[in-house]
Design an enzyme around this catalytic site. Structure first.
Site, PDB file in Angstrom:
ATOM      1  N   ARG A  47       0.852  -1.198   0.000  1.00  0.00           N
ATOM      2  CA  ARG A  47       0.000   0.000   0.000  1.00  0.00           C
ATOM      3  C   ARG A  47       0.884   1.243   0.000  1.00  0.00           C
ATOM      4  O   ARG A  47       0.630   2.210  -0.707  1.00  0.00           O
ATOM      5  CB  ARG A  47      -0.969   0.010   1.193  1.00  0.00           C
ATOM      6  CG  ARG A  47      -1.703   1.346   1.320  1.00  0.00           C
ATOM      7  CD  ARG A  47      -2.964   1.295   2.172  1.00  0.00           C
ATOM      8  NE  ARG A  47      -2.886   0.475   3.339  1.00  0.00           N
ATOM      9  CZ  ARG A  47      -2.185   0.783   4.440  1.00  0.00           C
ATOM     10  NH1 ARG A  47      -1.516   1.909   4.517  1.00  0.00           N
ATOM     11  NH2 ARG A  47      -2.164  -0.056   5.468  1.00  0.00           N
ATOM     12  N   TYR A  99     -16.838  16.329 -15.047  1.00  0.00           N
ATOM     13  CA  TYR A  99     -17.373  14.965 -15.143  1.00  0.00           C
ATOM     14  C   TYR A  99     -18.379  14.727 -14.007  1.00  0.00           C
ATOM     15  O   TYR A  99     -18.142  15.127 -12.865  1.00  0.00           O
ATOM     16  CB  TYR A  99     -16.192  13.983 -15.064  1.00  0.00           C
ATOM     17  CG  TYR A  99     -16.593  12.568 -14.789  1.00  0.00           C
ATOM     18  CD1 TYR A  99     -17.424  11.870 -15.665  1.00  0.00           C
ATOM     19  CD2 TYR A  99     -16.154  11.909 -13.648  1.00  0.00           C
ATOM     20  CE1 TYR A  99     -17.812  10.568 -15.404  1.00  0.00           C
ATOM     21  CE2 TYR A  99     -16.524  10.597 -13.380  1.00  0.00           C
ATOM     22  CZ  TYR A  99     -17.353   9.933 -14.265  1.00  0.00           C
ATOM     23  OH  TYR A  99     -17.735   8.651 -14.004  1.00  0.00           O
ATOM     24  N   ASP A 171      -7.677  18.566 -14.283  1.00  0.00           N
ATOM     25  CA  ASP A 171      -7.915  17.206 -14.738  1.00  0.00           C
ATOM     26  C   ASP A 171      -7.534  17.185 -16.222  1.00  0.00           C
ATOM     27  O   ASP A 171      -8.199  17.780 -17.066  1.00  0.00           O
ATOM     28  CB  ASP A 171      -9.401  16.852 -14.525  1.00  0.00           C
ATOM     29  CG  ASP A 171      -9.744  15.437 -14.967  1.00  0.00           C
ATOM     30  OD1 ASP A 171      -9.090  14.931 -15.897  1.00  0.00           O
ATOM     31  OD2 ASP A 171     -10.681  14.843 -14.397  1.00  0.00           O
ATOM     32  N   LYS A 196      -8.638   6.124 -19.193  1.00  0.00           N
ATOM     33  CA  LYS A 196      -8.962   6.628 -20.521  1.00  0.00           C
ATOM     34  C   LYS A 196      -7.752   6.536 -21.457  1.00  0.00           C
ATOM     35  O   LYS A 196      -7.291   5.463 -21.744  1.00  0.00           O
ATOM     36  CB  LYS A 196      -9.505   8.053 -20.380  1.00  0.00           C
ATOM     37  CG  LYS A 196     -10.586   8.180 -19.293  1.00  0.00           C
ATOM     38  CD  LYS A 196     -11.854   7.439 -19.668  1.00  0.00           C
ATOM     39  CE  LYS A 196     -12.831   7.112 -18.558  1.00  0.00           C
ATOM     40  NZ  LYS A 196     -12.929   7.930 -17.393  1.00  0.00           N
TER      41      LYS A 196
HETATM   42  C1  LIG Z   1     -12.526  13.813 -17.117  1.00  0.00           C
HETATM   43  C2  LIG Z   1     -12.692  12.687 -16.148  1.00  0.00           C
HETATM   44  N1  LIG Z   1     -12.123  12.766 -14.940  1.00  0.00           N
HETATM   45  C3  LIG Z   1     -12.251  11.781 -14.027  1.00  0.00           C
HETATM   46  C4  LIG Z   1     -12.979  10.646 -14.291  1.00  0.00           C
HETATM   47  C5  LIG Z   1     -13.107   9.570 -13.251  1.00  0.00           C
HETATM   48  O1  LIG Z   1     -12.216   8.517 -13.537  1.00  0.00           O
HETATM   49  P1  LIG Z   1     -12.487   6.978 -13.195  1.00  0.00           P
HETATM   50  O2  LIG Z   1     -13.687   6.552 -13.957  1.00  0.00           O
HETATM   51  O3  LIG Z   1     -11.213   6.317 -13.637  1.00  0.00           O
HETATM   52  O4  LIG Z   1     -12.690   6.898 -11.727  1.00  0.00           O
HETATM   53  C6  LIG Z   1     -13.588  10.512 -15.552  1.00  0.00           C
HETATM   54  C7  LIG Z   1     -14.372   9.298 -15.865  1.00  0.00           C
HETATM   55  O5  LIG Z   1     -15.069   9.240 -16.849  1.00  0.00           O
HETATM   56  C8  LIG Z   1     -13.436  11.556 -16.497  1.00  0.00           C
HETATM   57  O6  LIG Z   1     -14.017  11.498 -17.716  1.00  0.00           O
END
Ligand SMILES: Cc1ncc(COP(=O)(O)O)c(C=O)c1O
Length: 380
Positions: A47, A99, A171, A196
């Site tokens: 961890r 998101y 992000d 992604k």
């Molecule tokens: C722009 C963005 N940030 C964060 C996330 C969250 O990521 P995760 O689905 O890997 O938890 C997503 C998920 O679709 C996303 O599109």
């Protein structure tokens, strides 16, 4: 300076320190033999640290120009750890079309800890300036955003945030470090859903975080270990393998998406297209300034909103599925899928209409993708 095209392959710890293996092995272990009582080696418990995860963490820091990287069991786990830097009474300015899962985390989970937030349209810098309070600790946004592909000026926003002693959290999931470097533009912390484009093959759920500050790195490291949502060794290896082809993939995604956006824009059946590579996109000039290409994500609206269901179900190569950033093309309807956790009135206020369609353009042959879309639009 080493090119990113080279860094994705040789960055971080690209060969195994112990054996020289050119693909860092999957260290499938939870613990490590110690030299003697009170004498652990470099790793003591997986961890707090694992060599496969560590190699990935060094790689994301290297790619984003951060001082240290952190890998989490999902993008949201990484966002949760970063937002746990804040506590009761702290105020966060959140971009109005983040998101849905990020919005839900803030609205339903973090507010319970006493964090307060405001949703702000950050493409309007005057609105941003007006949103600061004495308690504001951070500005959080995506660019391009999900799903409206809003392009936000990282340099301007981070300089305004700095002037208010607030951190800038970006992000970078849609652009990836290959197309956009938020830290070089002034961001303090960069976050990714590595599920992604970084993973790139729709086979892993993962989150990555990096920062420009040793102090923040030490706090995030503490939170990563204390909350414990770390990425396992197998998944760390998969993300690293994905990143090796990031440059090739991002170029292919961007080239295909540009042509598809132009095709959709010219179609009578389509009323609006959101793609930063189109000259009439609101954020095109900023995107040109801060991105090296425009990425693989497109959103659009059909002239006839009632045709959405048939259209998305009539495609051959665009699979109806959540998520994005894999080699295969995907299609989804944010209002009923990825952004359903945002209340309808709020979705409408920020422009996510029920009929909005989002494409994650893959790296298949452009002709096949265009034919598929054309035929489905004609069938509608
Ligand atoms: C722009 C963005 N940030 C964060 C996330 C969250 O990521 P995760 O689905 O890997 O938890 C997503 C998920 O679709 C996303 O599109």
């Amino acid at each position: 300076m080493t090119s990113l095209k080279t860094k994705v392959i040789h960055g971080g710890i690209s060969t195994d320190r112990t054996t020289g293996a050119v693909s860092v092995p999957i260290y499938q272990t939870s613990t490590y033999k110690q030299n003697g009582l009170g004498q652990p080696k470099e790793y003591e418990y997986s961890r707090s640290g694992n060599p496969t995860r560590h190699a990935l963490e060094e790689l994301i820091a290297d790619l984003e120009g951060g001082v240290q990287g952190f890998a989490f069991s999902s993008g949201l786990a990484g966002i949760h750890a970063v937002l746990s830097l804040f506590s009761t009474g702290d105020h966060i300015i959140l971009a109005d079309d983040v998101y849905g899962g990020t919005f839900r985390l803030m609205d339903k989970v973090l507010t319970k800890t006493g964090i307060i937030y405001d949703l702000v349209d950050l493409s309007n810098l005057e609105d941003l300036k007006a949103a600061f309070k004495a308690e504001t600790k951070a500005v959080y946004f995506e660019t391009p955003s999900n799903p409206l592909l809003k392009v936000l000026d990282i340099k301007e926003i981070s300089s305004i945030a700095k002037a208010h002693n607030a951190l800038t959290l970006v992000d970078n999931t849609f652009a990836t470090p290959y197309l956009q470097q938020p830290i070089a533009l002034g961001a303090d912390i960069v976050l990714h859903s590595a599920t992604k484009y970084l993973g790139g093959h729709s086979d892993v759920v993962a989150g990555l975080v990096t920062t420009n500050s040793n102090e923040l790195a030490s706090e995030i490291g503490f939170l990563q270990n204390s909350i414990g949502a770390v990425l396992g060794p197998q998944d760390s290896w998969l993300v690293q393998r994905g990143i090796k082809t990031l440059a090739l993939r991002m170029e292919a995604h961007s080239a295909n998406a540009q042509k598809i956006a132009e095709f959709l824009e010219a179609s009578q059946a389509v009323s609006k297209v959101y793609y930063p590579g189109l000259v009439n996109h609101e954020g095109h000039e900023i995107a040109k300034k801060q991105m090296t290409a425009f990425g693989g994500m497109i959103s659009f609206e059909l002239t006839d909103e009632n045709a959405v269901k048939n259209f998305v179900e009539n495609l051959r190569y665009f699979t109806l599925a959540e998520s994005l950033g894999g080699v295969e093309s995907l299609i989804e309807v944010p209002a009923v899928m990825t952004h359903a956790s945002i209340p309808k009135e709020l979705r409408e206020e920020i422009g996510i209409k029920d009929g909005l369609i989002r494409l994650s353009v893959g790296v298949e042959a452009l002709e096949d993708l265009l034919t598929d879309l054309k035929e489905a639009l004609e069938k509608e």
